[in-house]
Design an enzyme around this catalytic site. Structure first.
Site, PDB file in Angstrom:
ATOM      1  N   LYS A  45      46.833  50.723  37.199  1.00  0.00           N
ATOM      2  CA  LYS A  45      47.274  49.503  36.729  1.00  0.00           C
ATOM      3  C   LYS A  45      47.749  49.474  35.270  1.00  0.00           C
ATOM      4  O   LYS A  45      47.036  49.877  34.487  1.00  0.00           O
ATOM      5  CB  LYS A  45      45.935  48.489  37.067  1.00  0.00           C
ATOM      6  CG  LYS A  45      46.616  46.957  37.055  1.00  0.00           C
ATOM      7  CD  LYS A  45      45.427  45.958  37.404  1.00  0.00           C
ATOM      8  CE  LYS A  45      45.905  44.609  37.360  1.00  0.00           C
ATOM      9  NZ  LYS A  45      44.849  43.741  37.888  1.00  0.00           N
TER      10      LYS A  45
ATOM     11  N   SER B  87      46.017  39.964  40.919  1.00  0.00           N
ATOM     12  CA  SER B  87      47.291  40.705  40.150  1.00  0.00           C
ATOM     13  C   SER B  87      47.409  41.920  40.250  1.00  0.00           C
ATOM     14  O   SER B  87      48.334  42.371  39.954  1.00  0.00           O
ATOM     15  CB  SER B  87      46.950  40.295  38.621  1.00  0.00           C
ATOM     16  OG  SER B  87      45.640  41.087  38.087  1.00  0.00           O
TER      17      SER B  87
ATOM     18  N   SER C  52      41.381  39.817  41.238  1.00  0.00           N
ATOM     19  CA  SER C  52      42.327  40.826  41.328  1.00  0.00           C
ATOM     20  C   SER C  52      42.263  42.292  41.719  1.00  0.00           C
ATOM     21  O   SER C  52      43.234  42.968  42.135  1.00  0.00           O
ATOM     22  CB  SER C  52      43.078  40.908  39.910  1.00  0.00           C
ATOM     23  OG  SER C  52      43.591  39.668  39.454  1.00  0.00           O
TER      24      SER C  52
HETATM   25  N1  GLN Z   1      44.272  35.116  40.386  1.00  0.00           N
HETATM   26  C1  GLN Z   1      43.225  34.924  39.509  1.00  0.00           C
HETATM   27  C2  GLN Z   1      43.942  34.390  37.983  1.00  0.00           C
HETATM   28  O1  GLN Z   1      45.219  34.297  38.365  1.00  0.00           O
HETATM   29  C3  GLN Z   1      42.532  36.083  38.917  1.00  0.00           C
HETATM   30  C4  GLN Z   1      43.042  37.242  38.454  1.00  0.00           C
HETATM   31  C5  GLN Z   1      42.376  38.389  37.989  1.00  0.00           C
HETATM   32  O2  GLN Z   1      41.560  38.624  38.576  1.00  0.00           O
HETATM   33  N2  GLN Z   1      42.807  39.288  36.986  1.00  0.00           N
HETATM   34  O3  GLN Z   1      43.366  34.470  37.092  1.00  0.00           O
END
Ligand code: GLN
Length: 497
Positions: free
Chosen positions: A80, A155, A179
């Site tokens: 990532k 994400s 994410s």
């Molecule tokens: N979807 C969640 C957010 O938008 C979690 C994102 C994540 O785990 N980085 O914050």
């Protein structure tokens, strides 16, 4: 040898160790696969062809000398784009870091390299890991390999899509609110959020430091465990890193005996908003666990209802502070540097140009929640809810060994469907956020396809902090049970691209 991109990481490592395939052959097969399909999927932001082949050559040379290889030596991985990589671009999916070449490796990057894991490149993600669909990337969305018109989750959509399209057998994600797990669920892959502090955050670009946790993504539970083992463990460079032995995750993944294990079904994660096919597959997973000898009970965690609200105060608050360092002076993008603007103006104009709308929304929300007049009302209340959630977990884990729920309320939704509706987007993480707020370990693994749309469904398993091995024990049992009954949908009915 058969198609090298279809092997699991464990099989790949065994093939390299036995000399059946060289690490260079394995790497080249994956680079060819990327060249063939990634134009459609867009899992990668950057492919490091030379670095990958160089790392593979080093593994082959080691083997030729008769040196012992680690359990993942020569296995390709998609990283990532939130972890720093020395000499290789790191953008966090943001224009504000476009062109930045980090001068150092994150601890996780270092550990992967040390283990002989071959880093193929950096994967697409929502900007600064804020999102559930990868649509917030400044570099365009990623498609879900099961249906390219749908989101791969976020994400870490790029990492999950790379696995599901056989561009890499291993990937790394980060999980602040889901994410790792939500992308795993909607792509039919396995993703694990280790216990908070289990994997070093040094060199991982910060979003919400008290929630952020890097972790393994793979196509099988055993592969995830092998990767977990490789990246976890104490790091003096991260003050929140846990100084204790890594839980025995690989042994647990090889064990998979759930007889007598107490499994709690979280009552609050059902009802309105949950897709029928998701609930059907979840119910079947619970039945399977019962048949395998687990003791299943219903558990109530009443404070979980407020987790999403608390998260969307705490995460933006921490992000508003963390992202202050992107000032146009230190790294990446700088605009209006023409001698006619003050340093303050350069900073303001750079942030205006470099951050996307979701990042700006969160910085504003967080700054507001932390302002002196509102601090107690918002941030203070959210922290109290966080404590209540932790207590709900403590109470539940007094009665059961693990908790289970669907990972996400729905399967992958179409790209664009929730892009203009932040609330609808935030709901994708309804079931994953409590584990981040409390710091617990949690996994998502495939539990079949939803009958109504043929898309993957994820089962979430949550374990107490430092009991990550339980995830793998339960995960291995469920995986074996499902494969025996219905086969492995991703490995056997891989979507054609
Ligand atoms: N979807 C969640 C957010 O938008 C979690 C994102 C994540 O785990 N980085 O914050």
């Amino acid at each position: 040898m058969a198609d090298l991109t279809r092997l699991t990481a464990a099989e790949t490592a065994a093939a390299i160790a036995s000399g059946e395939a060289s690490a260079v052959e394995v790497t080249q097969a994956h680079l060819d696969r990327i060249a063939a399909v990634d134009e459609k999927v867009h899992a990668f932001l950057h492919v490091d062809t030379d670095g990958a082949l160089g790392a593979a050559e080093a593994v082959d040379a080691k083997r030729a000398k008769g040196e012992e290889l680690g359990p993942l030596a020569g296995v390709p991985l998609a990283l990532k784009d939130i972890f720093t990589t020395e000499g290789v671009p790191t953008t966090v999916g943001s224009k504000i870091l476009e062109g930045w070449i980090p001068p150092y490796d994150a601890t996780l990057t270092k550990r992967l390299k040390h283990a002989g894991v071959v880093i193929l490149g950096k994967t697409n993600m929502d900007e600064f890991a804020m999102g559930s669909s990868t649509e917030n990337s400044a570099y365009g969305p990623t498609g879900n390999p099961w249906d390219l018109t749908r989101i791969p989750g976020g994400s870490g959509g790029g990492s999950a899509a790379a696995l599901a399209s056989f561009q890499a057998p291993l990937a790394i994600g980060t999980d602040t609110g889901g994410s790792i797990r939500q992308p795993a669920a909607v792509t039919g892959t396995v993703g694990v959020k280790p216990t908070y502090g289990g994997v070093s955050r040094y060199g991982m670009v910060a979003f919400s430091s008290s929630l952020d946790q890097g972790g393994p993504c793979a196509r099988t539970v055993l592969d995830a465990a092998l990767l977990h083992q490789t990246i976890a463990g104490h790091d003096p460079m991260d003050s929140t890193s846990i100084d204790a032995p890594v839980p025995p995750v690989v042994e647990a993944a090889r064990n998979g005996d759930v007889r007598g294990l107490r499994v709690g079904v979280v009552k609050e994660f059902a009802g309105e908003g949950y897709q029928a096919g998701v609930m059907q597959r979840f119910t079947e997973s619970v039945e399977l666990l019962r048949e395998l000898g687990a003791e299943v009970v219903e558990v109530s965690c009443p404070s979980f209802t407020y987790a999403l609200a608390a998260y969307y105060v705490i995460a933006p608050s921490e992000c508003s502070s963390n992202l202050a360092r992107f000032d146009g002076l230190r790294y990446g993008l700088r605009v209006a540097d023409d001698g006619t603007h003050s340093a303050e103006e350069v900073t303001a104009l750079t942030r205006e140009a470099g951050f996307g709308p979701e990042v700006k929304r969160r910085i504003m929300l967080g700054t507001y929640a932390l302002s002196s007049g509102y601090y107690d009302a918002y941030y203070g209340s959210a922290q109290k809810v966080r404590t209540l959630i932790t207590r709900d977990f403590q109470r539940a884990f007094g009665d059961v060994d693990v908790l289970v729920s669907p990972t996400t309320p729905t399967t992958a939704f179409p790209i664009g469907e929730r892009a203009d509706d932040p609330m609808a987007m935030y709901l994708a993480d309804l079931c994953t956020i409590p584990a981040n707020l409390a710091g617990n370990a949690a996994m998502s693994l495939p539990c079949g396809l939803a009958p109504e749309d043929g898309l993957p469904v994820g089962l979430q398993i949550i374990a107490p902090a430092m009991a990550d091995d339980r995830l793998y024990r339960v995960g291995a049992a469920v995986e074996a049970g499902f494969v025996e009954r219905w086969g492995h949908p991703l490995l056997e009915e891989a979507p054609a691209l």
